[in-house]
Design a protein around this motif. Structure first.
Motif, mmCIF file in Angstrom:
data_model
loop_
_atom_site.group_PDB
_atom_site.id
_atom_site.type_symbol
_atom_site.label_atom_id
_atom_site.label_comp_id
_atom_site.label_asym_id
_atom_site.label_seq_id
_atom_site.Cartn_x
_atom_site.Cartn_y
_atom_site.Cartn_z
ATOM 1 N N VAL A 122 -67.951 -91.425 68.107
ATOM 2 C CA VAL A 122 -68.832 -90.624 67.244
ATOM 3 C C VAL A 122 -70.283 -90.723 67.713
ATOM 4 C CG1 VAL A 122 -69.783 -90.416 64.913
ATOM 5 C CG2 VAL A 122 -67.319 -90.769 65.237
ATOM 6 N N VAL A 123 -70.742 -91.953 67.960
ATOM 7 C CA VAL A 123 -72.137 -92.152 68.383
ATOM 8 C C VAL A 123 -72.390 -91.484 69.728
ATOM 9 C CG1 VAL A 123 -73.824 -93.873 69.109
ATOM 10 C CG2 VAL A 123 -72.470 -94.253 67.045
ATOM 11 N N ASP A 124 -71.454 -91.624 70.659
ATOM 12 C CA ASP A 124 -71.629 -91.016 71.981
ATOM 13 C C ASP A 124 -71.664 -89.487 71.884
ATOM 14 O OD1 ASP A 124 -71.782 -93.442 73.259
ATOM 15 O OD2 ASP A 124 -69.652 -93.498 73.807
ATOM 16 N N ALA A 125 -70.848 -88.931 70.981
ATOM 17 C CA ALA A 125 -70.842 -87.476 70.799
ATOM 18 C C ALA A 125 -72.183 -87.008 70.239
ATOM 19 C CB ALA A 125 -69.701 -87.059 69.877
ATOM 20 N N ILE A 126 -72.718 -87.759 69.278
ATOM 21 C CA ILE A 126 -74.019 -87.407 68.706
ATOM 22 C C ILE A 126 -75.106 -87.502 69.774
ATOM 23 C CG2 ILE A 126 -75.802 -88.114 67.061
ATOM 24 C CD1 ILE A 126 -73.537 -89.061 65.214
ATOM 25 N N GLY A 127 -75.078 -88.590 70.545
ATOM 26 C CA GLY A 127 -76.072 -88.772 71.600
ATOM 27 C C GLY A 127 -76.012 -87.668 72.638
#
Length: 299
Positions: A122-127
């Motif tokens: 999730v965090v990598d997708a947001i980044g």
């Protein structure tokens, strides 16, 4: 980022610094989010590509070198779309470590030490979504860097082959071999750890240190031309010191978000203002001197 900047990035940030880095990453990508920013970048790079070709043609030693410059320029145009696609997909240049923007991937599972597979995804997708503007900026620069880089490399490989005493078709064959080997060398220089193919490793193992140094010189000369064409020159000691200060004090970047590119733009402007360019631009002085000398000899 340059090697010195990467060393700063490698330092483990505190919780406060992570927050600053995240905010900074969102803010700079917000600045670059407007389509006009990318249109201006693309147009200015296109103009500089033509300017770079004209400048080097004016400085060419003979018609053969001029021909290699033109061939390299158009060869670079054919390779530029692939360079753009690779840079955008990877989120980093496959050609040069120095970019217009200087940011860490603050919004990432690695930077935030997130070990949960779901949370990391999730965090990598947001980044990745947040960094689309800087990805696009970097990919556009790689598109135009490839044009100037290939133009210069083609000419420099030709000159290196001539210096070896070769003549005729042997010059072209040697120049092509040098460019082929430089491309392998760049793959190793720019590829992330563990992503270099065995074929590349095996080919590089055939190089001795003298030949490897020659390849590095060809790359450095060519990439510096590409940096000039995209306003990404590293600059002198003072500029690099200022860049390091901004990296170690990211809060200051809310006041000065970009430094290298504006400085290079000012230098470019100063080099082309009448009278000022005669003082500060050795490239154009040399080109004018060479043209005048050739004109005198042929008149």
């Amino acid at each position: 980022a340059s090697d010195a900047e990467r060393a700063v990035i490698a330092q483990a940030p505190t919780g406060y610094r992570k927050g600053v880095n995240i905010t900074l990453e969102m803010w700079i990508n917000g600045i670059l989010g407007a389509p006009i920013s990318h249109a201006v970048n693309a147009v200015s790079n296109a103009i500089m590509s033509v300017d770079t070709l004209i400048t080097h043609l004016a400085m060419a030693d003979d018609i053969s070198e001029a021909g290699y410059l033109v061939v390299g320029f158009f060869r670079g145009i054919t390779e530029a779309p692939a360079a753009f696609g690779k840079a955008f997909k990877r989120g980093a240049s496959n050609l040069d470590k120095v970019q217009k923007y200087e940011l860490t991937d603050a919004i990432s599972s690695e930077a935030l030490n997130i070990n949960s597979p779901v949370g990391a995804a999730v965090v990598d997708a947001i980044g990745t979504a947040v960094r689309v503007p800087t990805r696009l900026l970097g990919a556009t620069d790689d598109f135009f860097k490839m044009i100037a880089y290939r133009m210069k490399l083609q000419a420099e490989a030709f000159k290196a082959a001539k210096l070896e005493g070769l003549v005729g078709q042997a010059v072209s064959a040697r120049a092509n071999q040098l460019m082929y080997d430089v491309d392998f060398w760049v793959k190793v220089k720019m590829a992330p750890a563990g992503e270099v193919g065995q074929d590349v490793v095996d080919h590089l193992a055939t190089f001795n240190s003298v030949y490897a140094d020659k390849l590095e010189t060809l790359y450095d000369t060519s990439i510096n031309t590409a940096r000039t064409a995209t306003f990404t020159q590293e600059g002198g000691e003072r500029l690099q010191a200022a860049q390091s200060f901004l990296f170690t004090n990211p809060e200051a970047r809310f006041i000065v978000p970009f430094l290298r590119t504006p400085i290079n733009l000012l230098k470019y402007f100063g080099n082309r203002v009448p009278l000022l360019n005669a003082i500060g631009n050795p490239t154009y002085r040399n080109a004018l001197t060479k043209w005048a000398t050739n004109k005198t000899l042929t008149s």
